[in-house]
Every structure is written in structure tokens, then in C-alpha cells.
Design a protein around this motif. Structure first.
Motif, PDB file in Angstrom:
ATOM      1  N   GLU A 525       0.805  -1.123  -0.183  1.00 46.83           N
ATOM      2  CA  GLU A 525       0.042  -0.029   0.094  1.00 46.83           C
ATOM      3  C   GLU A 525       1.037   1.310  -0.065  1.00 46.83           C
ATOM      4  O   GLU A 525       1.760   1.415   0.968  1.00 46.83           O
ATOM      5  CB  GLU A 525      -0.810  -0.105   1.049  1.00 46.83           C
ATOM      6  CG  GLU A 525      -2.146  -0.897   1.102  1.00 46.83           C
ATOM      7  CD  GLU A 525      -3.179  -0.850   2.262  1.00 46.83           C
ATOM      8  OE1 GLU A 525      -2.854  -0.007   2.856  1.00 46.83           O
ATOM      9  OE2 GLU A 525      -3.836  -1.538   2.273  1.00 46.83           O
ATOM     10  N   LEU A 526       0.436   2.133  -0.867  1.00 44.38           N
ATOM     11  CA  LEU A 526       1.596   3.450  -0.945  1.00 44.38           C
ATOM     12  C   LEU A 526       0.328   4.291  -0.856  1.00 44.38           C
ATOM     13  O   LEU A 526      -0.410   4.679  -1.397  1.00 44.38           O
ATOM     14  CB  LEU A 526       2.141   3.553  -2.314  1.00 44.38           C
ATOM     15  CG  LEU A 526       2.782   4.888  -2.544  1.00 44.38           C
ATOM     16  CD1 LEU A 526       4.098   4.711  -1.949  1.00 44.38           C
ATOM     17  CD2 LEU A 526       3.048   4.845  -4.355  1.00 44.38           C
ATOM     18  N   THR A 527       0.741   5.193   0.206  1.00 47.66           N
ATOM     19  CA  THR A 527      -0.225   6.399   0.481  1.00 47.66           C
ATOM     20  C   THR A 527       0.451   7.728   0.946  1.00 47.66           C
ATOM     21  O   THR A 527       1.940   7.736   1.020  1.00 47.66           O
ATOM     22  CB  THR A 527      -1.003   6.006   2.058  1.00 47.66           C
ATOM     23  OG1 THR A 527       0.087   5.802   2.996  1.00 47.66           O
ATOM     24  CG2 THR A 527      -1.936   4.923   1.642  1.00 47.66           C
ATOM     25  N   SER A 528      -0.197   8.736   0.846  1.00 50.98           N
ATOM     26  CA  SER A 528       0.516  10.114   0.822  1.00 50.98           C
ATOM     27  C   SER A 528      -0.602  11.009   1.547  1.00 50.98           C
ATOM     28  O   SER A 528      -1.548  10.712   1.453  1.00 50.98           O
ATOM     29  CB  SER A 528       1.260  10.856  -0.325  1.00 50.98           C
ATOM     30  OG  SER A 528       0.082  10.829  -1.386  1.00 50.98           O
ATOM     31  N   THR A 529       0.013  12.298   1.988  1.00 56.58           N
ATOM     32  CA  THR A 529      -0.959  13.314   2.270  1.00 56.58           C
ATOM     33  C   THR A 529      -1.347  14.100   1.302  1.00 56.58           C
ATOM     34  O   THR A 529      -2.353  14.564   1.206  1.00 56.58           O
ATOM     35  CB  THR A 529      -0.363  13.988   3.371  1.00 56.58           C
ATOM     36  OG1 THR A 529       0.992  14.693   3.064  1.00 56.58           O
ATOM     37  CG2 THR A 529      -0.071  13.212   4.843  1.00 56.58           C
ATOM     38  N   GLY A 530      -0.684  14.156   0.130  1.00 56.62           N
ATOM     39  CA  GLY A 530      -0.868  14.995  -0.818  1.00 56.62           C
ATOM     40  C   GLY A 530      -0.921  13.984  -2.180  1.00 56.62           C
ATOM     41  O   GLY A 530      -1.302  13.117  -2.116  1.00 56.62           O
ATOM     42  N   VAL A 571      -4.601  -0.618  -7.680  1.00 57.59           N
ATOM     43  CA  VAL A 571      -5.764   0.062  -7.613  1.00 57.59           C
ATOM     44  C   VAL A 571      -5.874   1.225  -6.971  1.00 57.59           C
ATOM     45  O   VAL A 571      -5.084   1.384  -5.779  1.00 57.59           O
ATOM     46  CB  VAL A 571      -6.720  -1.184  -6.540  1.00 57.59           C
ATOM     47  CG1 VAL A 571      -8.154  -0.591  -6.485  1.00 57.59           C
ATOM     48  CG2 VAL A 571      -6.320  -2.677  -7.106  1.00 57.59           C
ATOM     49  N   ARG A 572      -6.637   2.246  -7.384  1.00 56.84           N
ATOM     50  CA  ARG A 572      -6.342   3.278  -6.853  1.00 56.84           C
ATOM     51  C   ARG A 572      -7.712   3.254  -5.719  1.00 56.84           C
ATOM     52  O   ARG A 572      -8.738   3.458  -6.012  1.00 56.84           O
ATOM     53  CB  ARG A 572      -6.786   4.654  -7.723  1.00 56.84           C
ATOM     54  CG  ARG A 572      -6.727   5.978  -7.011  1.00 56.84           C
ATOM     55  CD  ARG A 572      -6.532   6.987  -8.092  1.00 56.84           C
ATOM     56  NE  ARG A 572      -6.194   8.283  -7.494  1.00 56.84           N
ATOM     57  CZ  ARG A 572      -5.850   9.438  -8.178  1.00 56.84           C
ATOM     58  NH1 ARG A 572      -6.240   9.484  -9.580  1.00 56.84           N
ATOM     59  NH2 ARG A 572      -5.413  10.521  -7.598  1.00 56.84           N
ATOM     60  N   LEU A 573      -7.181   3.091  -4.444  1.00 54.76           N
ATOM     61  CA  LEU A 573      -8.437   3.081  -3.260  1.00 54.76           C
ATOM     62  C   LEU A 573      -9.032   4.313  -2.995  1.00 54.76           C
ATOM     63  O   LEU A 573     -10.055   4.333  -2.455  1.00 54.76           O
ATOM     64  CB  LEU A 573      -7.730   2.517  -1.970  1.00 54.76           C
ATOM     65  CG  LEU A 573      -6.937   1.169  -2.242  1.00 54.76           C
ATOM     66  CD1 LEU A 573      -6.208   0.810  -0.981  1.00 54.76           C
ATOM     67  CD2 LEU A 573      -8.078   0.015  -2.478  1.00 54.76           C
ATOM     68  N   SER A 574      -8.173   5.190  -2.979  1.00 53.66           N
ATOM     69  CA  SER A 574      -8.579   6.679  -2.639  1.00 53.66           C
ATOM     70  C   SER A 574      -7.628   7.805  -3.622  1.00 53.66           C
ATOM     71  O   SER A 574      -6.928   7.335  -4.127  1.00 53.66           O
ATOM     72  CB  SER A 574      -8.613   7.065  -1.067  1.00 53.66           C
ATOM     73  OG  SER A 574      -7.158   7.112  -0.714  1.00 53.66           O
ATOM     74  N   LYS A 575      -8.085   8.812  -3.158  1.00 57.84           N
ATOM     75  CA  LYS A 575      -7.154  10.049  -3.990  1.00 57.84           C
ATOM     76  C   LYS A 575      -5.874   9.778  -3.853  1.00 57.84           C
ATOM     77  O   LYS A 575      -4.982   9.819  -4.845  1.00 57.84           O
ATOM     78  CB  LYS A 575      -7.779  11.429  -3.559  1.00 57.84           C
ATOM     79  CG  LYS A 575      -7.211  12.531  -4.527  1.00 57.84           C
ATOM     80  CD  LYS A 575      -7.836  13.813  -4.253  1.00 57.84           C
ATOM     81  CE  LYS A 575      -7.187  15.002  -5.094  1.00 57.84           C
ATOM     82  NZ  LYS A 575      -6.078  15.433  -4.846  1.00 57.84           N
ATOM     83  N   ASN A 576      -5.343   9.584  -2.636  1.00 59.04           N
ATOM     84  CA  ASN A 576      -3.734   9.550  -2.200  1.00 59.04           C
ATOM     85  C   ASN A 576      -3.421   8.151  -1.869  1.00 59.04           C
ATOM     86  O   ASN A 576      -2.339   7.977  -0.948  1.00 59.04           O
ATOM     87  CB  ASN A 576      -3.701  10.630  -1.396  1.00 59.04           C
ATOM     88  CG  ASN A 576      -3.748  11.970  -1.991  1.00 59.04           C
ATOM     89  OD1 ASN A 576      -3.641  12.384  -3.103  1.00 59.04           O
ATOM     90  ND2 ASN A 576      -4.549  12.602  -1.160  1.00 59.04           N
TER      91      ASN A 576
END
Length: 872
Positions: A525-530, A571-576
């Protein structure tokens, strides 16, 4: 007794005189304070790396040896350079090594004892003979001279060989023998002549690391600052990796290795007498000073050095005649006239072995600048030249000039570093070196290391298991009433015993619904604030990741040359937030690749969530009915389009990531289930699915389905040298977007110049599934009687009722010896054959799936049934 310029001392071991003046016995030269690269290990592997780095223009190289040069296992090596190796990259390395050792004498003036003897690989049974024929086909693709010969020809080539129980042999005329210490000496002289500083009697204690990068090497004589460190420490590489503050996993373990030396025979063997490799007898033999050197790989090896560092220089360990007796008996059966030979010595020396019988090469995943070349599995001499070349290229250019993924140290993780695992596995590996390995064989030791929560449940339902990256995966499920033992022991190059079982699973996938546990997939899972996560993936991935939330994108992560470093679904789970699904054996490699290109940004986070999710693949036309009942949500394409992901409830469990894809081209869904819900969801799926004919299926059914649909898999069909344009995936490259991704320039250039090879599908014709040898992988492909390529994977298509091979073909080289662009016309107009162990079978080649053949096949079956009815 003289042996190629070296003398026998003590109990007859080979030893080197003072070969270099860089550090004499009485006075050691001062240690340099810094260098660009420090190489640990002055055996043939370490000197080869130094030699090739110097040839590529590197300066400021320091090679450290804890004892004297070549005083480790190099001094006790049997001295055989043979290209008869299990996989192509190993054959290439050995072939290069042989050429290198042949020319070293002229280059350095140091005699290397190189003698082109040729070798004879013997077959005592038909299965071994088939394996040699398959090897011969592969070697011929590489331009290596070899011949399949009859037993009578063996007798003509070697006067001592008893041929009464042989069915044939493989003759390799270019194989050779050398004096390993002399080759080591020559490489050291050549390296020193190009500026390499060689320091003997200097032990590396640990490698210093700061911020994930090598900064210095600490020795017993002080520290050396450096950018690169290369561990060619052989059996000590494991301990050295563990000794540093930042631990480096180098999975290998030592075993005792025995060979016998005889005194000169009454009729001394000529130096050019061929080497004999009798794998069925588990022995090898080569000429040595008019006598014979013979060793082997016993069924009950003796692991050594389980804990701690051992002696600086390898001494001949304790003789064990009882242990060597089975190999001595095999030698006397193969060469009865040796009964009267006088024994000079039994040599017992350590060799290091790896968990999968392949050496360890490349940059370690956790530490930048820390390279390893070790774990040679008793083939250090044969591999050292080629392996040293590829590693030097890797360090110089960022990649080697050949696909070395089968040897890449990143194929392993920390999970394979357990001493108990390594000890048990190498006891299996060493005998396997000469064991007959039929397709789809599995290791028996070190199993059940990583399992799905469903393992016990599936096991009681007849699952038969294979292992990938330490993870247990179901191959197929034995129905009740079948003889489980005979299936487990089924070994053949022909139609396997599981044929009908897998056929039934495929049929169920086509007509009803099957469930395959695919929990072993690598999941990040790759996540970020922006927008950092999106920006990173847009840079790493060839396909466009700027898609609406819920969409699934199949994409490659490419290198600068446009080749696949990873093939994944995102898969794009959410915007970021993004969910990245990769092949099982990509866990370490893919993590390293992403981390290597990640900016140091606290707002960007990468997490390995492979262990958090159980993955179930529901394949078949009734999959939507099963899920609809369990979720009370419509699963039709109108409500759940292809390549889409929704988080939903299945049964009582919430938060299930349901994706409309199956990795096979069949209709169905992937379910990514938090592990605590795995058993509940599986039970519910199986319960509701009963009315729809549900059953378990395994990876063999998956392979058949994906190959008949022309789906390429990473590690089999795709590698770091394969581009999307070569395998028909141009539509997965965002050429139309103004986004600079890794490999873009190379692909644009390739699109302009044209590709010089293409991924094709080959359907065998006039091939009898019941009686003929099966294709598995690596078979040569001929077009109009000219070698055009090789297969990369194959499977029986139960739909087409024929074998399907996938592979690459290329047109002949142009007038100046340069590759020429390939066209669809070239592929479509050729007459193709696939070579299976020397016999060619006609094949039909296509650039696209044989979708039309599916309907033709059905029509043909209907016609047959109609004609049968008319006949009645």
C-alpha cells in the motif's frame, strides 16, 4: 609431485607459492585509508570481480583476503569447467569462463593448466537421456558445440568407462580442466597490473552503513572508507552479512565435499582424456597427473560450520572413508579397471550451497552499494569468470548484459536466513545437484514456512502443494478415492498423472465456478497526504495511474531500457492511496525498486501488507451468482464493470476488497480479505457455491487458463530485457500523456526503430499428448528451419485440446550482423517448429490469442459428434 606449477605439501593439498609481492610474509603493506570499492575474498570469485571491474575502467579498487590468495576453497576445487548446467544463464557464465581461462595464459604469462578435454555426461536410463537431450537443444541455441552420442562412441572417447548399462551420453567437446590456484593467480596478476591493490592477511570484520549506504569497511588492521563493498567471502559471506550493524541476508550454508586422488595409473591417463559426469552414479571424474580425480554428491551430505567463523585458510578436513564408500563403489562400477589403482589421498573440503542450487549475485536489498557474489554450489570455478563479468557490469552500468534474475540475491528475503532452514535445505540441495529433475519438481525441506490461514482447510480437502518464495500454494486438489501417494511421486517428462485432475478444475472454471487461494501474491500500500503517491507511481509505471478511484490498472514498472522490473496491478483506493499487487517472488525485488526511487518525504509511506490479506480468486461464469448471494449486491458487468474494485461485505465480514479480474482472462473476481475473516469468507463462498458446482482449484489450472489466453507472467515470460512493445502491450504505455516515466525514452526510440523480437503464441500440431514428450519451457523455436527463438512457458490447453507454448521469436540478423525489425507478416508467413529434446513438432504461431480457434474447435467437435450419429 608437480601439479601445474604448484606443489603438494603437507598431506597432498594444492597450494600457491607467493604469487604477488603486494604483501610479503614478513611485512604487510599499509592499508589504504579509502577506496572506491573494497572486495572481500581473494579466491577465484573475488579476483574475477576485481579483474572485470578493472577492465571496465574502475580505479581505486582494494581486494582484501583474510589469509593468502586462493587459500580458501579455490585451492581445493576439482578444476572442471563444464557448460552442462541446469539453466541458461549458468551455461552462459560457464561458457564465458572457459573462454576467459583459455586466454588468461597469453594475457598474463601465467600458466593456468588449461586443457580442453571435453566432457561426457552419461545416462543410465531413458529419463536421464531425455534430460540430456533437452540440455543439448538449449546449448545449441547458445551456439555451444555438443552432441548426443551412443554408448559405443563413449567407449571410443574414454578407455576406462564401462558402457554396459548406458543408454547414451552428451558429449561436450569444448569443456576443459584447469588448475584453479593458477587461474586465481593469473586473475590476481592481471588485476594488479591494472592497478588493483591486493592485501593479504587482512580480515574484514564488518561493513559500516549510514542512511542505508555503504560508507566504510572495518578490518583487523583499520578502516577503509568506500562507496562500494563486494562480498566474495564464500562460506563466510553469511556470517559477514550478520556481523554488520545493518544486517545483510546472504542465505548459504557449508557442506563437506569429498573427492579422491589416485596415483598415476599403470597406463597413465593422457591429459586430454574427457571428464566423465555420471549423474545417475552421483560421481564425476577427470584426469589428474596421469591418474584420476573423482568426487561426487552423496545422498547424505554433512553440513558444517553451523555457528561462528572458522579457520582463515581451508585445510583438508578429516577423511571419512565410510561416507565416501558409495561414491567409490559407483566409480569402480563405472571404471572397473581402477580396482588396481593406488590411492593417493581423499580430500575433504567445504563448499557453500544456497536454498535453490543457484548462486547469489547482485546488490543487497537493504544496503545500497553492498554487492554479493557467493554461494556457488560447487561450481565456483565454472561460474567465476562469467559471474564476475556480470557483477562488474551491474556495478558499472546499473544492470548486467544478461538476464540474471534467477541468480539475483533479491529473489530471497530475510525469511530464508534461518540457520535451521539453511542447514536442512542444503542437506537436500547438495544431493539434488545430480538428481534427475523432471518438470514441476518441488523442494521437500524448509516447507510450510509461510502459509495462508486456509492451509489446513485446503490440505484436508486434498490440496497438493508447491512453494514459491517460501509460500505454500496449491497445485491441484486430489479428488477423494485417488491414490495420493502415486500422484505425489509422479515424475515424468511425458503426460503427468495430474492431467485429468487439472482438466476437471479447468472445466469447472469454464462452466461453473472455482476458488483458488492466491494469498502468496505480494501486496503493498502506497499512501501520501498530498499527490506524492500518484506522482511517484506516474514516474515508476508505464501505464496511466491518474484514474478514478476504484479503477484497476495493469502496468509494468520499467527500467531505463524499457524492460520490466515488475509487472503489477494497481488499484486506486482513494485520491492518495494505492494498492499494488505483484508476483509472489517480487516481494523483495519490487520493494527495493520502489524504495530506490522514492523521495525522502515523510508524507509518503510504503507498507508491505502481503501478510494482512488472504486472496481468493473466484473464476467462472457463476462467480457473480455466488458473490451476489453473499453480498446482496448485483455483481453483473453493468453494476460491476471489468477492472474495478469495490470494498464490500461478503457474508458477515466487512471491508473485503472485491476486484473484477482473475489474472486468467476468464470472468470472475479477486477477493482480498483481512486475514481474520479469511476462514469465514471461504466457508461462506464454498457453502453458497455448492448449488453452482463450486470446487477448489490450483495453480496448474491457472497456468493452463492464462497461457491459452496469451497472458504473459513476470519471471517466466517477462524480464528486465523485455519491453511492452515486444510483448504486445503498447496499449498499456501512456505515450499520449505528457508524463515522464522511467523507460519512456527507450520505448519511444524502440517504437521509431521497430522491435527486433516479438512475443508469440505457438499451438503444437501433430503432437500426441499421450505418447510424445511434453514441452515445458526453454525449447528452441525454428522458423523455416532456422533457429528463431525459445519458449518461455507452456501448458496444455484443455479448451483447444493441444499444447500451447509462449515465447519470443526474432528475424535473422541483417547483412552487417545487426538485428532487424520484426513485422507481423514475418510471423504470420513462417512455418514453425518447436524442438522438444531434439525432436521437432510443427506449430502455428500467432500474435494474438487463438480466440477464433476456440469456436473452430467446438465446431470440429460438433461435426465429429454429428458424423458419429450419422454413422450409427
Amino acid at each position: 609431485m608437480i601439479f601445474t606449477g604448484y606443489r603438494l605439501v603437507g598431506r597432498g593439498l594444492w597450494t600457491s607459492p607467493r604469487c604477488l609481492t603486494v604483501s610479503g610474509d614478513s611485512q604487510l603493506l599499509p592499508l589504504p585509508r579509502q577506496a572506491r570499492v573494497v572486495i572481500c575474498g581473494g579466491g577465484i570469485v573475488g579476483t574475477s570481480v576485481a579483474y572485470h571491474l578493472a577492465r571496465l575502467g574502475w580505479t581505486d579498487i582494494v581486494l582484501l583476503e583474510q589469509g593468502r590468495l586462493g587459500a580458501g576453497t579455490t585451492r581445493l576445487c576439482a578444476g572442471i569447467v563444464s557448460v552442462a548446467k541446469p539453466i541458461s544463464i549458468e551455461c552462459q557464465m560457464a561458457n564465458y569462463s572457459s573462454s576467459l581461462y583459455q586466454q588468461l595464459e597469453e594475457e598474463t604469462g601465467v600458466k593456468t593448466g588449461y586443457v580442453k578435454t571435453g566432457s561426457l555426461c552419461l545416462a543410465q536410463n531413458q529419463d536421464r537421456f531425455i534430460s540430456l537431450k533437452r540440455l543439448a537443444s538449449r546449448l545449441k541455441v547458445m551456439g555451444i558445440n555438443c552432441n548426443i552420442i551412443k554408448p559405443k562412441e563413449v567407449a571410443k572417447l574414454h578407455p576406462l568407462v564401462n558402457i554396459h548399462d548406458l543408454v547414451g551420453a552428451l558429449h561436450l567437446p569444448e569443456d576443459a580442466v584447469v588448475s584453479p590456484p593458477d587461474v586465481n593467480h593469473a586473475l590476481a596478476v592481471a588485476s594488479a597490473g591494472q592497478g588493483v591493490q591486493i592485501m593479504e592477511r587482512t580480515s574484514v570484520q564488518q561493513v559500516l552503513v549510514e542512511k542505508g549506504c555503504v560508507t566504510a569497511v572495518e578490518t583487523d588492521r583499520g578502516s577503509i572508507k568506500c562507496e562500494y563493498f563486494v562480498s566474495c567471502a564464500g562460506q563466510w559471506a553469511y556470517e559477514l552479512g550478520q556481523a554488520s550493524e545493518t544486517k545483510v541476508s546472504v542465505p548459504l550454508h557449508g557442506c563437506e565435499h569429498f573427492y579422491l586422488l589416485t596415483k598415476p595409473l599403470q597406463e597413465p591417463l593422457p591429459p586430454k582424456t574427457p571428464v566423465v559426469i555420471d549423474m545417475d552414479g552421483r560421481i564425476y571424474a577427470r584426469p589428474w597427473q596421469g591418474g584420476l580425480l573423482s568426487g561426487g554428491f552423496e545422498k547424505n551430505p554433512k553440513p558444517i560450520f553451523t555457528e561462528g567463523r572458522n579457520q582463515l585458510e581451508i585445510q583438508n578436513m578429516q577423511e571419512d572413508w565410510d561416507h565416501f564408500e558409495p561414491m567409490l563403489s559407483a566409480l569402480l562400477r563405472r571404471m572397473p579397471s581402477l580396482e588396481s589403482a593406488e590411492i593417493h589421498q581423499l580430500v575433504n573440503c567445504p563448499e557453500s550451497f544456497t536454498p535453490d542450487m543457484r548462486c547469489l549475485m547482485g546488490e543487497t536489498p537493504g544496503v545500497s552499494g553492498y554487492y554479493v557474489l557467493a554461494g556457488m554450489n560447487s561450481s565456483g570455478l565454472a561460474f567465476a569468470g562469467g559471474a564476475g563479468k556480470y557483477l562488474a557490469e551491474w556495478m558499472t552500468y546499473g544492470y548486467p548484459t544478461a538476464n540474471v534474475w534467477p541468480l539475483d540475491i533479491k529473489r530471497f528475503g530475510n525469511l530464508q536466513s534461518s540457520r535451521t532452514f539453511l542447514r536442512h535445505r542444503v542437506m537436500e540441495v547438495m544431493p539434488l545437484l545430480y538428481e534427475l529433475k523432471v518438470p514441476r519438481w518441488d523442494f521437500q525441506t524448509g516447507r510450510q514456512l509461510r502459509t495462508s490461514p486456509l492451509y489446513d482447510r485446503l490440505d484436508t480437502q486434498g490440496a497438493r502443494w508447491m512453494e514459491k518464495h517460501g509460500f505454500e500454494r496449491p497445485k491441484y486438489f486430489v479428488p477423494p478415492g485417488k491414490d495420493l501417494l502415486s500422484l505425489d511421486q509422479s515424475k515424468t517428462f511425458y503426460k503427468p498423472d495430474w492431467f485429468d485432475i487439472v482438466g476437471a478444475e479447468v472445466k469447472c472454471c469454464k462452466e461453473a465456478v472455482c476458488v483458488i487461494d492466491m494469498s502468496s501474491f505480494t501486496k503493498f500500500e502506497l499512501t501520501s497526504t498530498g499527490d506524492q503517491a500518484l506522482e511517484l507511481l506516474q514516474h515508476l509505471c508505464a501505464n496511466d495511474l491518474d484514474v478514478p478511484v476504484g479503477h484497476i490498472v495493469h502496468t509494468g514498472m520499467l527500467n531505463e531500457r524499457g524492460g520490466y522490473e515488475n509487472d503489477c496491478s494497481v488499484v486506486r483506493l482513494s485520491k492518495n492511496s494505492f494498492f499494488i499487487i505483484s508476483p509472489t517472488d517480487q516481494q523483495v525485488h519490487c520493494w527495493s525498486w520502489i524504495k530506490k526511487h522514492m523521495p525522502n518525504d515523510p508524507h509518503l509511506h510504503l507498507e508491505d501488507v502481503s501478510w494482512k490479506y488472504t486472496a481468493l480468486n473466484l473464476i467462472g461464469p457463476r462467480a457473480m451468482d455466488v458473490l451476489a448471494e453473499l453480498s446482496y449486491v448485483s455483481m453483473t458487468p453493468d453494476h460491476f464493470p471489468s477492472m474495478f474494485c469495490k470494498e464490500m461485505s461478503v457474508g458477515y465480514a466487512n471491508g473485503i476488497r472485491v476486484m473484477s479480474m482473475t489474472h486468467t482472462g476468464e470472468p470472475g473476481f479477486m477477493l482480498y480479505i483481512p486475514i481474520e475473516y479469511a476462514l469465514h469468507v471461504y466457508n461462506e463462498v464454498m457453502s453458497v457455491g455448492q448449488k453452482y458446482g463450486i470446487r477448489n482449484a490450483g495453480y496448474y489450472a491457472l497456468r493452463s487458463l492464462r497461457i491459452e489466453k496469451f497472458f504473459a507472467f513476470w519471471g517466466q515470460d517477462l524480464d528486465a530485457f523485455t519491453t511492452p512493445l515486444e510483448c504486445g502491450r503498447e496499449f498499456r504505455v501512456k505515450f499520449d500523456k505528457d508524463t515522464d516515466f522511467i523507460g519512456r525514452e527507450a520505448l519511444l526510440q524502440q517504437r521509431q526503430d521497430g522491435v527486433t523480437r516479438r512475443f508469440v503464441m505457438l499451438v503444437l500440431e501433430d503432437h500426441d499428448t499421450e505418447l510424445d514428450l511434453w514441452p515445458w519451457w526453454g525449447e528452441p523455436v525454428y522458423r523455416n528451419d532456422q533457429l528463431a527463438g525459445t519458449t518461455t512457458s507452456s501448458a496444455y490447453s484443455y479448451t483447444l485440446e493441444r499444447h500451447v507454448c509462449l515465447g519470443f521469436v526474432s528475424p535473422p540478423l541483417g547483412p552487417e550482423g545487426l538485428p532487424t525489425a520484426i513485422t507481423p507478416d514475418f510471423i504470420n508467413r513462417g512455418d514453425y517448429e518447436v524442438d522438444i529434446a531434439g525432436q521437432r513438432y510443427p506449430a502455428k504461431a500467432k500474435l494474438y490469442p487463438f480466440s477464433s480457434l476456440f469456436t473452430q474447435q467446438k465446431r470440429r467437435k460438433d461435426d465429429i459428434e454429428l458424423s458419429n450419429l450419422q454413422g450409427k
